[in-house]
Design a protein around this motif. Structure first.
Motif, PDB file in Angstrom:
ATOM      1  N   LEU A 366       0.949  -1.560   0.167  1.00 37.09           N
ATOM      2  CA  LEU A 366      -0.439  -0.346   0.041  1.00 37.09           C
ATOM      3  C   LEU A 366       1.005   1.277   0.066  1.00 37.09           C
ATOM      4  CD1 LEU A 366      -3.205   0.879   1.922  1.00 37.09           C
ATOM      5  CD2 LEU A 366      -1.276   1.876   2.701  1.00 37.09           C
ATOM      6  N   THR A 367       1.760   1.373   0.776  1.00 42.52           N
ATOM      7  CA  THR A 367       2.941   2.657   0.970  1.00 42.52           C
ATOM      8  C   THR A 367       3.323   2.724  -0.499  1.00 42.52           C
ATOM      9  OG1 THR A 367       4.691   1.384   2.231  1.00 42.52           O
ATOM     10  CG2 THR A 367       3.505   2.120   3.413  1.00 42.52           C
ATOM     11  N   LEU A 368       3.814   1.027  -0.561  1.00 46.38           N
ATOM     12  CA  LEU A 368       4.885   1.534  -2.406  1.00 46.38           C
ATOM     13  C   LEU A 368       3.611   2.183  -3.055  1.00 46.38           C
ATOM     14  CD1 LEU A 368       6.712  -2.461  -2.193  1.00 46.38           C
ATOM     15  CD2 LEU A 368       7.615   0.395  -1.719  1.00 46.38           C
ATOM     16  N   PHE A 369       2.454   1.918  -3.329  1.00 43.49           N
ATOM     17  CA  PHE A 369       1.299   2.527  -4.175  1.00 43.49           C
ATOM     18  C   PHE A 369       1.419   3.371  -4.030  1.00 43.49           C
ATOM     19  CE2 PHE A 369      -3.143   0.937  -5.618  1.00 43.49           C
ATOM     20  CZ  PHE A 369      -3.151   1.617  -7.430  1.00 43.49           C
ATOM     21  N   GLY A 370       0.972   3.832  -2.950  1.00 41.70           N
ATOM     22  CA  GLY A 370       0.873   5.324  -3.131  1.00 41.70           C
ATOM     23  C   GLY A 370       2.240   6.411  -3.388  1.00 41.70           C
ATOM     24  N   GLU A 371       3.445   5.422  -2.949  1.00 43.04           N
ATOM     25  CA  GLU A 371       4.889   6.500  -3.669  1.00 43.04           C
ATOM     26  C   GLU A 371       4.682   6.427  -5.151  1.00 43.04           C
ATOM     27  OE1 GLU A 371       9.212   5.885  -4.321  1.00 43.04           O
ATOM     28  OE2 GLU A 371       7.995   4.581  -2.829  1.00 43.04           O
ATOM     29  N   HIS A 372       4.404   5.196  -5.450  1.00 41.52           N
ATOM     30  CA  HIS A 372       4.237   5.666  -6.712  1.00 41.52           C
ATOM     31  C   HIS A 372       3.417   6.414  -7.265  1.00 41.52           C
ATOM     32  CE1 HIS A 372       4.408   3.405 -10.879  1.00 41.52           C
ATOM     33  NE2 HIS A 372       3.679   4.184 -11.356  1.00 41.52           N
ATOM     34  N   ALA A 373       1.838   6.551  -7.169  1.00 44.26           N
ATOM     35  CA  ALA A 373       1.067   7.356  -7.957  1.00 44.26           C
ATOM     36  C   ALA A 373       1.028   8.504  -7.431  1.00 44.26           C
ATOM     37  CB  ALA A 373       0.089   6.924  -6.983  1.00 44.26           C
ATOM     38  N   ALA A 374       2.107   8.788  -6.106  1.00 42.30           N
ATOM     39  CA  ALA A 374       2.264  10.812  -5.508  1.00 42.30           C
ATOM     40  C   ALA A 374       3.787  11.273  -6.771  1.00 42.30           C
ATOM     41  CB  ALA A 374       2.967  10.513  -4.657  1.00 42.30           C
ATOM     42  N   LYS A 375       4.247  10.034  -6.899  1.00 40.61           N
ATOM     43  CA  LYS A 375       5.181  10.986  -7.449  1.00 40.61           C
ATOM     44  C   LYS A 375       5.081  10.806  -9.068  1.00 40.61           C
ATOM     45  CE  LYS A 375       8.957   9.618  -5.013  1.00 40.61           C
ATOM     46  NZ  LYS A 375      10.009   8.626  -4.619  1.00 40.61           N
ATOM     47  N   ALA A 376       4.060   9.701  -9.805  1.00 40.71           N
ATOM     48  CA  ALA A 376       3.479   9.799 -11.342  1.00 40.71           C
ATOM     49  C   ALA A 376       2.601  11.142 -11.981  1.00 40.71           C
ATOM     50  CB  ALA A 376       2.665   8.810 -11.721  1.00 40.71           C
ATOM     51  N   GLY A 377       2.292  12.055 -10.409  1.00 40.79           N
ATOM     52  CA  GLY A 377       1.621  12.796 -11.103  1.00 40.79           C
ATOM     53  C   GLY A 377      -0.228  12.842 -11.404  1.00 40.79           C
ATOM     54  N   HIS A 378      -0.275  11.241 -11.294  1.00 42.04           N
ATOM     55  CA  HIS A 378      -1.624  11.261 -12.003  1.00 42.04           C
ATOM     56  C   HIS A 378      -2.500  10.371 -11.386  1.00 42.04           C
ATOM     57  CE1 HIS A 378       0.057   7.768 -14.172  1.00 42.04           C
ATOM     58  NE2 HIS A 378       0.055   8.741 -14.607  1.00 42.04           N
ATOM     59  N   ALA A 379      -3.577  10.077 -11.212  1.00 43.55           N
ATOM     60  CA  ALA A 379      -4.386   8.581 -10.259  1.00 43.55           C
ATOM     61  C   ALA A 379      -3.880   8.142 -10.935  1.00 43.55           C
ATOM     62  CB  ALA A 379      -5.719   8.468 -10.958  1.00 43.55           C
ATOM     63  N   VAL A 380      -3.426   6.648 -10.536  1.00 43.51           N
ATOM     64  CA  VAL A 380      -2.862   5.081 -10.359  1.00 43.51           C
ATOM     65  C   VAL A 380      -3.933   3.878 -10.377  1.00 43.51           C
ATOM     66  CG1 VAL A 380      -0.655   3.568 -10.585  1.00 43.51           C
ATOM     67  CG2 VAL A 380      -0.565   6.050 -11.584  1.00 43.51           C
ATOM     68  N   THR A 381      -4.124   3.297 -11.108  1.00 48.22           N
ATOM     69  CA  THR A 381      -4.696   2.355 -10.504  1.00 48.22           C
ATOM     70  C   THR A 381      -3.607   0.535 -10.258  1.00 48.22           C
ATOM     71  OG1 THR A 381      -4.436   0.393 -13.283  1.00 48.22           O
ATOM     72  CG2 THR A 381      -6.671   2.255 -12.496  1.00 48.22           C
ATOM     73  N   TRP A 382      -4.390  -0.386  -9.597  1.00 42.79           N
ATOM     74  CA  TRP A 382      -3.494  -1.572  -8.664  1.00 42.79           C
ATOM     75  C   TRP A 382      -2.727  -2.007  -9.764  1.00 42.79           C
ATOM     76  CZ3 TRP A 382      -0.932  -3.245  -4.166  1.00 42.79           C
ATOM     77  CH2 TRP A 382      -0.730  -4.698  -4.583  1.00 42.79           C
ATOM     78  N   ASP A 383      -2.942  -1.896 -10.843  1.00 44.06           N
ATOM     79  CA  ASP A 383      -2.861  -2.841 -12.562  1.00 44.06           C
ATOM     80  C   ASP A 383      -1.599  -2.294 -13.399  1.00 44.06           C
ATOM     81  OD1 ASP A 383      -4.376  -5.461 -11.870  1.00 44.06           O
ATOM     82  OD2 ASP A 383      -5.738  -4.884 -13.080  1.00 44.06           O
ATOM     83  N   ARG A 387       2.269  -3.010 -12.835  1.00 42.20           N
ATOM     84  CA  ARG A 387       3.047  -3.448 -13.929  1.00 42.20           C
ATOM     85  C   ARG A 387       4.188  -2.404 -14.297  1.00 42.20           C
ATOM     86  NH1 ARG A 387      -0.608   0.152 -18.777  1.00 42.20           N
ATOM     87  NH2 ARG A 387       0.967   1.553 -17.315  1.00 42.20           N
ATOM     88  N   ASP A 388       4.374  -0.842 -13.797  1.00 45.83           N
ATOM     89  CA  ASP A 388       5.515   0.148 -14.056  1.00 45.83           C
ATOM     90  C   ASP A 388       5.621  -0.339 -13.017  1.00 45.83           C
ATOM     91  OD1 ASP A 388       4.259   0.761 -16.269  1.00 45.83           O
ATOM     92  OD2 ASP A 388       3.175   1.998 -15.134  1.00 45.83           O
ATOM     93  N   ALA A 389       6.662  -1.258 -12.223  1.00 43.20           N
ATOM     94  CA  ALA A 389       6.835  -1.310 -10.109  1.00 43.20           C
ATOM     95  C   ALA A 389       8.332  -1.523 -11.036  1.00 43.20           C
ATOM     96  CB  ALA A 389       6.784  -2.408  -9.387  1.00 43.20           C
ATOM     97  N   ILE A 390       9.583  -0.802 -10.099  1.00 47.47           N
ATOM     98  CA  ILE A 390      10.436  -0.913  -9.780  1.00 47.47           C
ATOM     99  C   ILE A 390      11.078  -1.027  -8.858  1.00 47.47           C
ATOM    100  CG2 ILE A 390      12.223   0.977 -10.131  1.00 47.47           C
ATOM    101  CD1 ILE A 390      10.661   3.504 -11.252  1.00 47.47           C
ATOM    102  N   VAL A 391      13.102  -2.157  -9.117  1.00 47.81           N
ATOM    103  CA  VAL A 391      12.945  -2.718  -8.437  1.00 47.81           C
ATOM    104  C   VAL A 391      13.919  -2.056  -8.042  1.00 47.81           C
ATOM    105  CG1 VAL A 391      14.969  -4.869  -8.341  1.00 47.81           C
ATOM    106  CG2 VAL A 391      12.657  -4.738  -9.888  1.00 47.81           C
TER     107      VAL A 391
END
Length: 401
Positions: A366-383, A387-391
């Motif tokens: 959940l926290t990683l999803f939140g970070e991802h969306a906040a840095k994307a600058g737009h709404a992001v779905t779980w899928d 798909r775009d998760a970074i290692v």
């Protein structure tokens, strides 16, 4: 998973300093005649030392070994807990030598290294107590999830030390939510506000200086939403489950220095299958503003409120109201309960499926999803997030093995 191991290098008093008033004197121990397990601690900084004190108090454990990258850290730790010099290990891979001498390990290293250290410990047949967050990327989370299942099948205990999950008031409050105690979830709000985490080294441009400042670097610690804010967001994940969509923002506008790359604030909207939660966090000095780690969830029949180190309760009609109780000692008491659960499961030779890991993994995601969306600058779905998760791949060149 191709990850290189290593362990905690600093003595940060971050979250602990904010809840120092919650600590209490060691309770009197009742007579104990059960088995005693040798345990080693990986990471001799602030959190590792704090939890090791709890381990040392538990009559079912004997703290016999320790490992830290920095020799002065493990030496100081060894003196504090009377650990023999030949059971003090250093270097990136020193913990592997430690595994030869213990029954269990407590992992308190920078979060990136939790995954490989847990893998190696389980492979060596050792029980694992792992600090939050369990990982800092999706791949690591899924590895830990599967590792816990595989370990349970072999009779090996893996327990995630998340304080709120070890507290009876939080357990009962969330159970009531899941049982419909506040009706259908409608909306909620979550806050985490704390001061800036101080630098541990002015030489951040060197490998060891960067290591000392690990909490300022996303590839070692995760962003603050994962490494710090997870304490508050764990309650959101526990109550609401997995988000379906997230939007928000984050930045570095409040800090007085430019060391590292983690954010110093987040403002996020988590959307769920039922309801939505707003989240706000701050990690910099805010002119005397109080430390906050709290939640408020509103349903059709009542409202749940909680504070880390405060009251947990449900407001509602006569059929829904629950007075709950105070969690004044939570930072310590939650870990005391988790350590005792860890000992009991080892003694019973019954991991019970290692149930604490699932919640710890879902909250981390959940926290990683939140970070991802906040840095994307737009709404992001779980899928889209998956798909775009970074290692995470920190640079460890220049550090001794």
């Amino acid at each position: 998973m191709n990850r290189r191991s290593f362990f905690h290098a600093t003595g940060l008093a971050t979250f602990a300093s904010r809840v120092a008033a919650q600590t209490s004197a060691t309770p009197a121990q009742t007579p104990y005649s059960g088995p005693v397990f040798k345990i080693g601690n990986i990471g001799c900084g602030g959190r590792g030392t704090f939890v090791s004190g709890i381990l040392a108090e538990n009559p079912g454990f004997k703290l016999t070994a320790a490992c830290d990258y920095f020799e002065d850290k493990v030496k100081s730790f060894g003196e504090k807990f009377s650990i023999a010099a030949d059971q003090q290990f250093t270097g990136l891979d020193g913990y592997k030598k430690m595994l030869e001498h213990v029954d269990a390990v407590a992992i308190h290293s920078p979060p990136f290294f939790h995954v490989q250290q847990a893998i190696d410990a389980v492979a060596a047949g050792k029980h694992v107590l792992i600090a939050k967050p369990v990982a800092i990327d999706v791949a690591g989370c899924e590895t830990i999830r599967q590792l816990a299942k595989d370990a349970a099948a072999k009779g090996i205990v893996v327990l995630a030390d998340v304080q709120c999950r070890g507290d009876a008031f939080f357990q009962e409050g969330i159970k009531r939510i899941h049982d419909g105690g506040i009706g259908d979830l409608q909306f909620g709000e979550c806050h985490y506000e704390a001061d800036l985490i101080p630098l541990q080294s002015e030489a951040d441009d060197t490998p060891e200086g960067r290591l000392k400042n690990w909490i300022r670097h996303r590839d070692l610690a995760g962003d603050i939403i994962t490494e710090q804010n997870i304490h508050a967001l764990d309650i959101v994940s526990w109550a609401f489950g997995r988000p379906t969509r997230i939007s928000g923002t984050c930045g570095r506008g409040g800090r007085p220095d430019n060391v590292g790359d983690v954010s110093d604030h987040f403002a996020i909207l988590f959307e769920f299958a039922k309801g939505a939660v707003t989240f706000a966090s701050r990690q910099y000095t805010a002119w005397g503003s109080p430390f906050l780690c709290d939640n408020r969830f509103v349903g059709t029949k009542g409202a749940f409120t909680s504070k880390f180190g405060g009251r947990v309760m449900i407001r509602g009609g006569k059929d829904n109201f629950w007075g709950g109780g105070e969690t004044k000692n939570l930072y310590r008491a939650g870990s005391v309960n988790n350590v005792e659960s860890f000992r009991a499961a080892i003694a019973a030779k019954d991991p019970g499926g290692n149930p604490t890991v699932e919640g710890a993994v879902e909250t981390t995601l959940l926290t990683l999803f939140g970070e991802h969306a906040a840095k994307a600058g737009h709404a992001v779905t779980w899928d889209e997030f998956i798909r775009d998760a970074i290692v995470a791949k920190p640079e460890l060149k220049g550090l001794k093995s």
